[in-house]
Design an enzyme around this catalytic site. Sequence first.
Site, PDB file in Angstrom:
ATOM      1  N   GLY A   8       5.582  13.508   4.715  1.00 62.20           N
ATOM      2  CA  GLY A   8       5.729  13.223   6.135  1.00 62.20           C
ATOM      3  C   GLY A   8       4.450  12.629   6.686  1.00 62.20           C
ATOM      4  O   GLY A   8       3.838  11.753   6.081  1.00 62.20           O
ATOM      5  N   PHE A  37       0.835  -1.196   0.000  1.00 66.85           N
ATOM      6  CA  PHE A  37       0.000   0.000   0.000  1.00 66.85           C
ATOM      7  C   PHE A  37       0.869   1.245   0.000  1.00 66.85           C
ATOM      8  O   PHE A  37       1.970   1.260   0.543  1.00 66.85           O
ATOM      9  CB  PHE A  37      -0.997  -0.007   1.164  1.00 66.85           C
ATOM     10  N   THR A  71       4.945   8.449  13.432  1.00 68.29           N
ATOM     11  CA  THR A  71       5.969   8.676  14.453  1.00 68.29           C
ATOM     12  C   THR A  71       5.365   8.678  15.854  1.00 68.29           C
ATOM     13  O   THR A  71       4.144   8.713  16.028  1.00 68.29           O
ATOM     14  CB  THR A  71       6.647  10.033  14.213  1.00 68.29           C
ATOM     15  N   HIS A 123      26.350  -6.670  25.735  1.00 72.57           N
ATOM     16  CA  HIS A 123      27.345  -7.310  24.880  1.00 72.57           C
ATOM     17  C   HIS A 123      28.681  -6.570  24.875  1.00 72.57           C
ATOM     18  O   HIS A 123      29.684  -7.105  24.385  1.00 72.57           O
ATOM     19  CB  HIS A 123      26.825  -7.404  23.434  1.00 72.57           C
ATOM     20  N   GLU A 181       4.374   3.598  10.271  1.00 70.05           N
ATOM     21  CA  GLU A 181       2.952   3.745  10.591  1.00 70.05           C
ATOM     22  C   GLU A 181       2.691   4.919  11.534  1.00 70.05           C
ATOM     23  O   GLU A 181       1.776   4.895  12.353  1.00 70.05           O
ATOM     24  CB  GLU A 181       2.373   2.449  11.218  1.00 70.05           C
ATOM     25  N   GLU A 188       5.380  11.114  17.834  1.00 67.32           N
ATOM     26  CA  GLU A 188       4.649  12.373  18.009  1.00 67.32           C
ATOM     27  C   GLU A 188       3.226  12.274  17.457  1.00 67.32           C
ATOM     28  O   GLU A 188       2.268  12.775  18.066  1.00 67.32           O
ATOM     29  CB  GLU A 188       5.416  13.508  17.320  1.00 67.32           C
ATOM     30  N   THR A 203       6.822  -0.181   0.880  1.00 69.35           N
ATOM     31  CA  THR A 203       7.352  -1.487   1.249  1.00 69.35           C
ATOM     32  C   THR A 203       6.802  -2.551   0.311  1.00 69.35           C
ATOM     33  O   THR A 203       5.613  -2.564   0.008  1.00 69.35           O
ATOM     34  CB  THR A 203       6.982  -1.835   2.707  1.00 69.35           C
ATOM     35  N   GLU A 263       4.360  10.414   0.446  1.00 68.84           N
ATOM     36  CA  GLU A 263       4.979  11.073  -0.706  1.00 68.84           C
ATOM     37  C   GLU A 263       6.275  11.747  -0.258  1.00 68.84           C
ATOM     38  O   GLU A 263       6.484  11.938   0.942  1.00 68.84           O
ATOM     39  CB  GLU A 263       4.006  12.085  -1.330  1.00 68.84           C
ATOM     40  N   PRO A 264       7.145  12.119  -1.186  1.00 71.03           N
ATOM     41  CA  PRO A 264       8.455  12.666  -0.812  1.00 71.03           C
ATOM     42  C   PRO A 264       8.399  13.858   0.139  1.00 71.03           C
ATOM     43  O   PRO A 264       9.231  13.989   1.032  1.00 71.03           O
ATOM     44  CB  PRO A 264       9.064  13.061  -2.162  1.00 71.03           C
TER      45      PRO A 264
END
Length: 401
Positions: free
Chosen positions: A135, A127, A381, A354, A379, A383, A162, A131-132
């Site tokens: 945000g 899906f 941020t 570690h 999905e 905020e 994705t 867009e660039p």
Amino acid sequence: MARLAQTHGLTDVQQEILSTVRDFVDKEIIPVATELEHRDEYPQDIVDGLKELGVFGLMIPEEYGGLGESLLTYALCVEEIARGWMSVSGIINTHFIVAYMLKQHGTQEQKDTFLPRMAAGEVRGAFSMSEPALGSDVSAITSKAVKDGDEYVLNGQKMWLTNGGTSTLVAVLVRSDEGHPEGTAPHKSMTTFLVEKEPGFGEVRPGLTIPGKIDKMGYKGVDTTELIMDGLRIPANRVLGGATGRGFYQMMDGVEVGRVNVAARGCGVAQRAFELGVSYAQQRQTFGKPIAQHQAIQFKLAEMATKVEAAHAMMVNAARKKDSGERNDLEAGMAKYLASEYCKEVVEDAFRIHGGYGFSKEYEIERLYREAPMLLIGEGTAEIQKMIIGRRLLEEYRFQG
């Protein structure tokens, strides 16, 4: 994980499904995940194995050839898969968001056409909303569809897709002013189109180009791409649900499922980080004894385990709320926010346990350390989740003055 992240009240069928997926993860994913990740190689054998298990049809109704399982079952499976390698859970997530949107909002013809092939894994979903320059402001979408006879012509550029290369069906959100006069609220003039395409990169159908994979810090193996539409013609019967102007609501419904998925991924990665940390702490010795016997490390393990348990409980609650048919944006937002933040913290604590070896690519924790940050963004941020949570709380606890 003999003790942590247990889920009470599961049916025998759910327990059998989870046991099967867990065994697959332990035998087929964990042993090869780091090597494949370092090569940024698509896990085709793993995907084929999950297809044979029926995982791609997990939430698709039985009448369409799926297993007809709940969001909870799906989320618990995602948790197990992300414990093995988070990228594999991403391959499944976008597929299921599209299948869910089709199940909930598609026309009967759209369901009959796509869901049986999606259940079999023959059609792979993705899906596309971002867009660039977008945000988190979905209302600022500029990609557009213009009606031309019995078709729509789509133009614009999408980002962070994705499964962009491997998918064969993409749900794309664009603006569609047809039937929506100027001044209409932006979210009421958006439409979701079901775009079929060939897998691969370059021009995958006339007017549609998938330029190539975006090189990422982590979350490798799965292909993340742009999507460019230049005069892309789509028939009117591929408008999701058959009517324009509903795309924003359809996408937000799907994103709620996606947020439960991201929470589940956070739980799975955190579980694996805890496993690695508690195991290494019992092997590594300093000052004549395993570091697990030092109080400072025990405190750290206690905090890590508590965060794993809390995140799991919130994720399960959000999934069950959605399964009940109730609104779950508050619960999904809380689960996504908490699980992603706790995942980052648990992974960092395991990394610290570690010591210098955590910085070496020979150790699995190095991969987890690069993967966890993606969950802070995917999905929505932290905020954005806080905005959603705050608004919903004010609705629930409205001052009566």
